[in-house]
Each structure stands twice: as structure tokens, then as C-alpha cells.
Write an enzyme that holds these catalytic residues in place. Sequence first.
Site, mmCIF file in Angstrom:
data_model
loop_
_atom_site.group_PDB
_atom_site.id
_atom_site.type_symbol
_atom_site.label_atom_id
_atom_site.label_comp_id
_atom_site.label_asym_id
_atom_site.label_seq_id
_atom_site.Cartn_x
_atom_site.Cartn_y
_atom_site.Cartn_z
ATOM 1 N N LYS A 1 2.708 3.135 10.470
ATOM 2 C CA LYS A 1 2.879 3.076 9.021
ATOM 3 C C LYS A 1 2.946 4.512 8.508
ATOM 4 O O LYS A 1 1.999 5.288 8.668
ATOM 5 C CB LYS A 1 1.686 2.334 8.396
ATOM 6 N N HIS B 1 7.274 -9.190 9.967
ATOM 7 C CA HIS B 1 6.415 -8.342 9.145
ATOM 8 C C HIS B 1 5.017 -8.949 9.048
ATOM 9 O O HIS B 1 4.842 -10.150 9.215
ATOM 10 C CB HIS B 1 7.039 -8.267 7.738
HETATM 11 O O1 GKR Z 1 -1.023 -3.007 4.869
HETATM 12 O O2 GKR Z 1 -0.752 -0.981 4.158
HETATM 13 C C1 GKR Z 1 -0.310 -2.044 4.567
HETATM 14 C C2 GKR Z 1 1.168 -2.205 4.780
HETATM 15 O O3 GKR Z 1 1.858 -1.147 4.212
HETATM 16 C C3 GKR Z 1 1.662 -3.498 4.210
HETATM 17 O O4 GKR Z 1 1.197 -3.623 2.904
HETATM 18 C C4 GKR Z 1 3.156 -3.655 4.278
HETATM 19 O O5 GKR Z 1 3.544 -4.779 3.557
HETATM 20 O O6 GKR Z 1 2.830 -3.685 6.613
HETATM 21 C C5 GKR Z 1 3.692 -3.863 5.640
HETATM 22 C C6 GKR Z 1 5.069 -3.291 5.921
HETATM 23 O O7 GKR Z 1 5.491 -3.381 7.038
HETATM 24 O O8 GKR Z 1 5.737 -2.809 5.007
HETATM 25 MG MG MG Z 2 7.508 -2.580 6.474
#
Ligand code: GKR
Ligand code: MG
Length: 431
Positions: free
Chosen positions: A200, A327
Amino acid sequence: MTRNMTITEVRLTPILVADPPLLNTQGVHQPYTPRLIVEVVTADGISGFGETYGDGKYLELARPFADRLVGRQVTDLNGLFTVADEVAVDAARVDNQVDVGGLRGVQTADKLRLSVVSAFEVACLDALGKALGLPVHALLGGKVRDAVEYSAYLFYKWADHPGGVACEKDDWGAAVDPAGVVEQARRFTERYGFTSFKLKGGVFPPDEEIAAVRALAEAFPGHPLRLDPNGAWSVETSLKVADALSDVLEYLEDPALGTAAMADVSLRTDVPLATNMCVTTFAEIKEAFARDAVQVVLSDHHYWGGLRNTQQLAAVCRTFGVGVSMHSNTHLGISLAAMTHVASTVPDLHHACDSHYPWQSEDVLTRRLAFEGGKVAVSDAPGLGVEVDRARLEFLHRRWLDDDGSLRDRDDAAAMRVADPGWVAPAVPRW
Ligand code: GKR
Ligand code: MG
């Protein structure tokens, strides 16, 4: 034997589950995250379970939805969408262009409704499967694989939540630089056997994230790698990152925000682009595919409206030669079971699915699902093949009841302000 599959009761249980201080472009995860557990009960006394987002805007829809389900059949899965059409969405809930907590694109009334439908659909399938003695994958046409592969979902993270709040402590430590990310990846492989990695991004300046992916490529040569900044970069920055990592990336996920920007990036790089932000509804598919904006769509049964819609999405992708992956947002074992059942039925699934599950130390199951060799075995037990621990559910619900309201709506920017009072979720593109 005649079965009575009439829904006689629907129970909604909002809960708060522990979440580590994971960083994303909007901020940091709060110590607890809301989820909603849905239970449908049939006239025969069979319970089926589903799980979805637990923020207020979902609960407001789930309550009238639940009332309308009583008296309907668990077999009436198409009817769930009719029920959804009848449930009004508060317009104030959908005026934000980017869903801050979920980081999953434009928020519309339909999308909110579908996220609620998904939990009821899964609960109905679970109940139906239990009534018929069949696993959910059989109700979806049957599995084409016995185990579903997941990727290690790496996050920049702090060792502790800011502000010294009293909460569950995780044992992952901090990861704020390339060495920390590689160490986290190692622990993921040791604990769960994952062989594919997603980082991420959108947290640190792109050069630092390029360095982190490079470090992963050195530590795990030849393994599939992905980077996902949730649309935080401009087209130029996206191209720079794509160029710097072209030899090691399986795909770049949502480097830039929206179909137009993704199409611009796609035109000028050979690195495959994936999304869970610009293609999140059937209505968004036509333009994105016509412009070749994405080469992989990340399905998510929560916001596509359930397991059968996920299969339909996969069929559309197959028709247009677009890949499918999955996702994930913060979720528990009921959702992981649902994800695994549907993923087991999708023929052309050539990418490991994402899952936040390893980050969740808490669950509502008597027995948590296990990753072995990076995979979850597809259950052949009736329904989802999971058992809910009612005492745990009650404990996590009690936490929700006791909350003063500050945690009932996920707000990563608010959590970040505990460490940095001046923080506002950055405008995009951030870099
Ligand atoms: O949990 O911080 C998180 C992610 O950024 C999530 O909110 C996203 O929706 O994991 C997700 C993504 O792949 O964009
Ligand atoms: Mg994503």
C-alpha cells in the site's frame, strides 16, 4: 423432506474490531474499525451469516433492508436488488467524491446499497447452503480450484497507534522504510506462506516507495509485486514510477485517480494497470474498457453487490480480455470465507487475491480461517463452512455499544490528526 426457507428474523450486529496503525494516503487506521454482521434466520431455525462495512451510512440502510426481508425466501437472491431499490439513501451520505475511509472511488447511492445487499446475499447463500447440505461454491456453480491464493498485503505502519490510546497491541512492529517493508514481507511469508506481495503506497514520496519495491524485488526475486497508492499520483509521477519499476511489477494499482488519468497512464506504459477505484460499478466498465484504462479489475463482493455479481463482473472482464483480481478492505472471517468461495468459482483468476485478514487479530468465528502456502482451502462444508462464536460477537458488539461514537465511522484522517493535529487528507494528486 419439505424445508421452510422463509426468513423469519434478521439480526444486525454492528461491532468494532481491533485494527493496527496501517498507513495510507488518507491517514492511518484507527485502533478499532466498524463492521456489520448480518444474520438471517429461516423458519426452520437455520442461521446464515454475512459481513460488510459497519459505518453509520451502511447501518442506516441495513435496518430498513432487514425489515423488508422478513417473510421472503432465502432463495430469492434476485429479489434482494428489488429490496435495495426501495431503500432510500440519505443524499448527504453520497456527496463526497472519494470515499475517504474505503479509498474505493466515487461514492454513489447505488454503491452504498450494493455494499449492504452483499452482506444479505452472502447470509442467504450461507443459510441456503446449510439447508441443502451444500457449500456456497456449489450454489455458485461449483469450484474450479480447491484453494485460493492470496497476496501478502504489506502496509507502511507505525509500531503503535498515536496518542497512547488504550487498545490491542499488535506484534508486527513498525515499517516505515524499505528495510521495514522487507522485514514485514518476510514475516508474512514465514507466518502464512504468501509468495506474492502488494505494498500500500501513497504514503511516502514516490522515490521512497520505488526504493521499497526495489528492496522487495531484491529480497524476493521473481515474485509478483504490486504497488497501490490509491490514486495519489499525477499522470507524470505514475509514469515515472511505472518506468522505474517496469521490470518487477506484476501490476500498478490505481496510480492516478479516475478513468481519464488512468487511460493517460495506460497509453504511455506497458506496465499493466489495475483498479479498485475507477471501475467499481458495472456502469463504469464501458468507458474504462473502451479507453483501455485498466488491464486488471479488482473485484470485491462487498461493493459489487455480492458473490453472483462478482461472477458477472468476471465474465465481463473475460469477454474484454481484462484480468481479474480481488480487492480487500478490513474484514473478518465471514468475508474471507465468502471471498474464497466466489474466487474458487472464477475460471480466469490469474492473480493472487488481496486480503487484510492477517492484520485482524480478532474475529467472530470459533475457528479462524488459515492461510497455508499463501492459500485458503475451499471449504466443502455446508454454507460458508464457518461457525460464529456468539460470545465473541457479543463482546465486539459491546465495544461498539460502549464507544462514544468516535470510532463508529471509519476516519483515517481523524486518526492521523492524533499524531499531527494539522493533518487534512491530501488533495489528489498528492505527488
Ligand atoms: O485499508 O488502508 C486500507 C486500504 O487503503 C483500503 O482502504 C483500500 O480500499 O486496500 C484497499 C485498496 O486496495 O485500495
Ligand atoms: Mg487498491
